[in-house]
Motif scaffolding. Structure first.
Motif: not given
Ligand SMILES: [Zn+2]
Length: 240
Positions: A4-6, A38-40, A67-69, A103-105, A135-137
């Motif tokens: 789901i996220h790569t 846009l990544h934070p 995302g990720e944002c 989402i990157h949080c 919410v990834h990772g």
């Molecule tokens: Zn991330």
């Protein structure tokens, strides 16, 4: 086995590729869907300029998510206030194009929860459910996982996670599943009840993550592969 996220395309592996909206190719291999945002780390004070190609790309049919944002209190290109402003723009975009968010949080879960509440209330006013947020990772503890899941957020695990949390999340899915085969999830209509797996920026096969998680949960990889497939649950789509 869906990733789901790569940041890497791996032959034969279906994935949501985190792509740079300003340098998208006209098309991607059949097993690849995209997320744009846009990544934070890359949100600067003049983020609006970089956000324009994200808005344009969001309309593409091969873009499945925004995302990720999100937020990062440890490493970022702008103050938290600016990160919040950029994140709100991503929420509005996701709601406009009706696509879920990735989402990157990092250390900003209070802000995330507050914005989820706000988004839910805004959606409710127009008689809708807000788009799902993944919410990834996720590496937090079980209490934090519970808090996010209660507020309608979904979790994705990469190669590093809190084992107790992984087991807690799996057990809570099993407990709320109406079917002993695990094939039917969702407590209420419109809610997604699952978790997902990812390689993030590591040049790994997602199979390695599935195998590690299957071992930790003492389940077989085929079962996990069905459980963690977002295509029907999250995206209502099918790719090879
Ligand atoms: Zn991330």
């Amino acid at each position: 086995m869906f990733n789901i996220h790569t940041y890497h395309i791996t032959p034969q592996e279906p994935c949501l590729l985190n792509a740079d909206a300003s340098t998208l190719q006209p098309s991607y291999p059949a097993q690849v869907a995209l997320s744009v945002g846009l990544h934070p780390w890359h949100v600067s004070d003049d983020w609006q300029e970089a956000f324009a190609p994200v808005c344009a790309a969001a309309e593409r049919t091969d873009v499945w998510a925004i995302g990720e944002c999100g937020f990062d209190k440890l490493k970022a290109g702008a103050s938290l206030a600016v990160q919040v402003e950029a994140f709100r723009a991503h929420i509005a975009l996701a709601e406009r194009v009706q696509k879920p968010m990735v989402i990157h949080c990092v250390k900003a879960f209070d802000e995330l929860l507050a914005l989820r509440k706000e988004t839910e209330e805004a959606a409710k006013r127009v008689g809708r459910l807000p788009q799902p947020w993944v919410v990834h990772g996720f590496r937090g503890k079980p209490e934090q996982a519970k808090q996010l899941m209660t507020k309608g957020m979904l979790l994705s695990f990469g190669h590093q996670y809190n084992l107790e949390t992984l087991r807690f999340v799996y057990a809570s899915l099993k407990a709320s599943s109406p079917s002993p085969s695990g094939s039917s999830f969702g407590k209420e209509e419109g809610s997604v009840n699952s978790f997902f797996l990812e390689t993030d920026d590591l040049p790994l096969s997602v199979r390695q993550i599935y195998e590690q998680v299957a071992r930790h949960l003492d389940v077989d990889v085929a079962h996990l592969s069905r459980l963690c497939d977002p295509r029907k649950k999250l995206f209502s789509r099918q790719i090879p």
